[in-house]
Design an enzyme around this catalytic site. Sequence first.
Site, PDB file in Angstrom:
ATOM      1  N   ARG A  15      -0.962 -11.573  -7.901  1.00 48.29           N
ATOM      2  CA  ARG A  15      -1.239 -11.952  -6.509  1.00 48.29           C
ATOM      3  C   ARG A  15      -2.778 -12.309  -6.475  1.00 48.29           C
ATOM      4  NH1 ARG A  15      -2.786  -7.759  -1.762  1.00 48.29           N
ATOM      5  NH2 ARG A  15      -3.206  -9.352  -0.503  1.00 48.29           N
TER       6      ARG A  15
ATOM      7  N   HIS B 112      -7.977 -13.195   2.405  1.00 46.52           N
ATOM      8  CA  HIS B 112      -8.401 -12.161   1.939  1.00 46.52           C
ATOM      9  C   HIS B 112      -9.996 -11.830   2.387  1.00 46.52           C
ATOM     10  CE1 HIS B 112      -7.373  -8.792  -0.820  1.00 46.52           C
ATOM     11  NE2 HIS B 112      -8.594  -8.424  -0.668  1.00 46.52           N
TER      12      HIS B 112
ATOM     13  N   GLU C  25      -4.572  -7.056   4.974  1.00 41.25           N
ATOM     14  CA  GLU C  25      -5.143  -5.946   5.755  1.00 41.25           C
ATOM     15  C   GLU C  25      -5.864  -6.251   6.965  1.00 41.25           C
ATOM     16  OE1 GLU C  25      -7.550  -3.546   2.958  1.00 41.25           O
ATOM     17  OE2 GLU C  25      -5.683  -3.087   1.880  1.00 41.25           O
TER      18      GLU C  25
ATOM     19  N   ASN D 239      -0.207  -2.135   1.566  1.00 41.71           N
ATOM     20  CA  ASN D 239      -1.466  -1.916   0.727  1.00 41.71           C
ATOM     21  C   ASN D 239      -1.699  -0.429   0.817  1.00 41.71           C
ATOM     22  OD1 ASN D 239      -1.609  -4.635   0.313  1.00 41.71           O
ATOM     23  ND2 ASN D 239      -3.822  -4.705   0.874  1.00 41.71           N
TER      24      ASN D 239
ATOM     25  N   TYR E  87      -3.380   3.121  -0.348  1.00 41.49           N
ATOM     26  CA  TYR E  87      -4.127   3.748  -1.514  1.00 41.49           C
ATOM     27  C   TYR E  87      -4.495   5.480  -1.218  1.00 41.49           C
ATOM     28  CZ  TYR E  87      -6.217  -0.644  -2.963  1.00 41.49           C
ATOM     29  OH  TYR E  87      -6.261  -1.802  -3.485  1.00 41.49           O
TER      30      TYR E  87
ATOM     31  N   GLU F  36      -0.478  -3.585  -2.872  1.00 43.08           N
ATOM     32  CA  GLU F  36      -1.752  -3.212  -3.552  1.00 43.08           C
ATOM     33  C   GLU F  36      -1.695  -1.378  -3.595  1.00 43.08           C
ATOM     34  OE1 GLU F  36      -5.665  -3.962  -2.059  1.00 43.08           O
ATOM     35  OE2 GLU F  36      -5.398  -6.063  -1.743  1.00 43.08           O
TER      36      GLU F  36
HETATM   37  C1  GBH Z   1      -8.327  -2.850  -0.308  1.00 44.64           C
HETATM   38  O1  GBH Z   1      -8.617  -2.346   0.752  1.00 44.64           O
HETATM   39  C2  GBH Z   1      -8.623  -4.348  -0.545  1.00 44.64           C
HETATM   40  O2  GBH Z   1      -7.723  -5.119  -0.006  1.00 44.64           O
HETATM   41  C3  GBH Z   1      -9.483  -4.893  -1.778  1.00 44.64           C
HETATM   42  O3  GBH Z   1      -9.980  -6.139  -1.351  1.00 44.64           O
HETATM   43  C4  GBH Z   1     -10.196  -3.967  -2.169  1.00 44.64           C
HETATM   44  O4  GBH Z   1     -10.788  -4.225  -3.428  1.00 44.64           O
HETATM   45  C5  GBH Z   1      -9.300  -2.402  -2.549  1.00 44.64           C
HETATM   46  O5  GBH Z   1      -8.688  -2.147  -1.224  1.00 44.64           O
HETATM   47  C6  GBH Z   1     -10.080  -1.344  -3.121  1.00 44.64           C
HETATM   48  O6  GBH Z   1     -11.219  -0.856  -2.042  1.00 44.64           O
HETATM   49  O7  GBH Z   1     -13.912   5.689   4.654  1.00 44.64           O
HETATM   50  O8  GBH Z   1     -14.157   4.585   6.736  1.00 44.64           O
HETATM   51  O9  GBH Z   1     -15.643   3.929   5.167  1.00 44.64           O
HETATM   52  C7  GBH Z   1      -8.554  -0.998   0.996  1.00 44.64           C
HETATM   53  C8  GBH Z   1      -8.929  -0.456   2.240  1.00 44.64           C
HETATM   54  C9  GBH Z   1     -11.188  -0.084   2.391  1.00 44.64           C
HETATM   55  C10 GBH Z   1      -9.563   1.342   3.277  1.00 44.64           C
HETATM   56  C11 GBH Z   1     -12.103   1.134   2.504  1.00 44.64           C
HETATM   57  C12 GBH Z   1     -10.564   2.438   3.457  1.00 44.64           C
HETATM   58  C13 GBH Z   1     -13.039   2.877   3.804  1.00 44.64           C
HETATM   59  C14 GBH Z   1     -13.230   3.013   5.087  1.00 44.64           C
HETATM   60  N1  GBH Z   1      -9.886   0.555   2.310  1.00 44.64           N
HETATM   61  N2  GBH Z   1     -11.753   1.923   3.615  1.00 44.64           N
HETATM   62  S1  GBH Z   1     -14.282   4.487   5.482  1.00 44.64           S
END
Ligand code: GBH
Length: 516
Positions: A95, A140, A185, A328, A330, A397
């Site tokens: 991807r 993206h 996202e 996606n 995490y 993801e």
């Molecule tokens: C993904 O987003 C992205 O698609 C990718 O590009 C990125 O490299 C990967 O994750 C790793 O980060 O705590 O309020 O500051 C993940 C989405 C991004 C969700 C960061 C939470 C933090 C918000 N995440 N976000 S905060």
Amino acid sequence: MALTTFVGILALCQLGVAHYSKFPEGFTFGVATASHQIEGAWNVSGKSENVWDRLSHTRPEMIADGTNGDIACDSYNRYREDVEELSYLGVDFYRFSLSWSRLLPTGRVDHINPDGVRYYHDLLDALAEKNIEPLVTLFHWDLPQTLQDLGGWANPKMIDYFRDYSDLCFKEFGGKIKSWITFNEPYEICEDAYGDLKKAPAIDSHGVGCYLCSDTLLKAHAESYHLYNETYRPTQNGRIMISINSIWYEPSDPANVEQVTLAEVANQFKFGWFAHPIFTEQGGYPAVMIENVAQQSLAEGLPKSRLEQFDDYWTQRIKGTSDFLGINHYTTHLITGPGVDPLAKSPSWLKDIGAVTTMEVGGDSASEWLRVVPTGFANLLRWCKSSYNDPPIYITENGFSDLGTLEDYGRIKYFNDYLTEILNVIYEDGVKVLGYTAWTLMDNFEWRAGFSERFGFYHVDITDPARPRTPKLSVEYYRQLTATRELPQDDRFKDPAVRLCSPPPPMSNLLLKPSI
Ligand code: GBH
């Protein structure tokens, strides 16, 4: 050994016990990257400036380590190495995303950059040689600055620009690409970039810009889908979807009814904001979102809601426009009660939810927001099955950050525990998860975190102009997984601290009660 350490090790051992280990026939594995995070070559071969170039150059203090994507992993020049690594990992698919400002420097189709077109053809050909299927994201996050200057996703004109850009991509590359993702996202784009300062272009129009963005983005997604469906699918026979991200919310006390209700509200605001319009029978934004934002807007003295509802035409036009649900995922955060989150601006998406959240849960990573809570993943997947009529799902993801160690036991354990939950929901709950994408091939430009948080299978030395890539232990783990289609059980993938306790000492039974 101190009792607490002893109990701690036993608890770790317990987590390693997997119920199911074999993935179903046809389940596919891949890894993901994104153009701005790896390509570099930011101002050569005809590429124009995008919003991340602009932010990292003009406000370097907003990037944790002051880095930028000027060279990143230099994949523009080193894509052959990338493909070798992908091949070594044994993945079914790769991807990656297309850089809009590389293909269309003005943002519009009046000038197509031949070098950009050639680059992606070369990459696609190199993948084909190794039998790796491309799964390609159109957007993206790296919007051409020219279009941002017109308001970016807050400007409804973007629906046309995105459709035109999609058209070029389908026409030019559709012979080689059978799987497309329109947006990566949407939440991050609309809330973090327009409703906050967390992502470029850092507009920070909290409570307002975020909802203008979602209106445009969902319409643009639908237009791109219909274009593909009607004009290209008949000859290209591919599939197209959207990747929605979750922070999954759970009540901090599962017995607290108010918290349970609020967690559902938060999940509707987060995931439902983009999933409800596309994946439900009814379409449109979730009812609770419409209601909450309307109420808040009224209280603020506004004549109408900051969240404009879709009319009948658009409700119908957006519904059903994704062949799969791309997720996606995490992490999981918790809801502690009603009220205004201490971090909420006024007005804002977060204040509109009306709940207080906390990240005090699970294990930690190098990213403050990324808490390790595998069971939250299972709960999210079951919720998606029941909320969206049992859709076919791709995990587009999932991944873990550390500071860059080559012996990345934390990453391996994260993958193993999250993949275990996928197996659980497939076999126990019949959730249709068809494929899994690990984030990410190599350490890369992690947006506002720069290179300070590392998610890669391969370590990248950004102080060396050759950007050497070094495999971490997780490469061997994933390679074994893709080869056997089974969760690797080898001891070498376990943290030495955990290895100590296998097999578990018999007297430990009492202490090994499953933790909740
Ligand atoms: C993904 O987003 C992205 O698609 C990718 O590009 C990125 O490299 C990967 O994750 C790793 O980060 O705590 O309020 O500051 C993940 C989405 C991004 C969700 C960061 C939470 C933090 C918000 N995440 N976000 S905060």
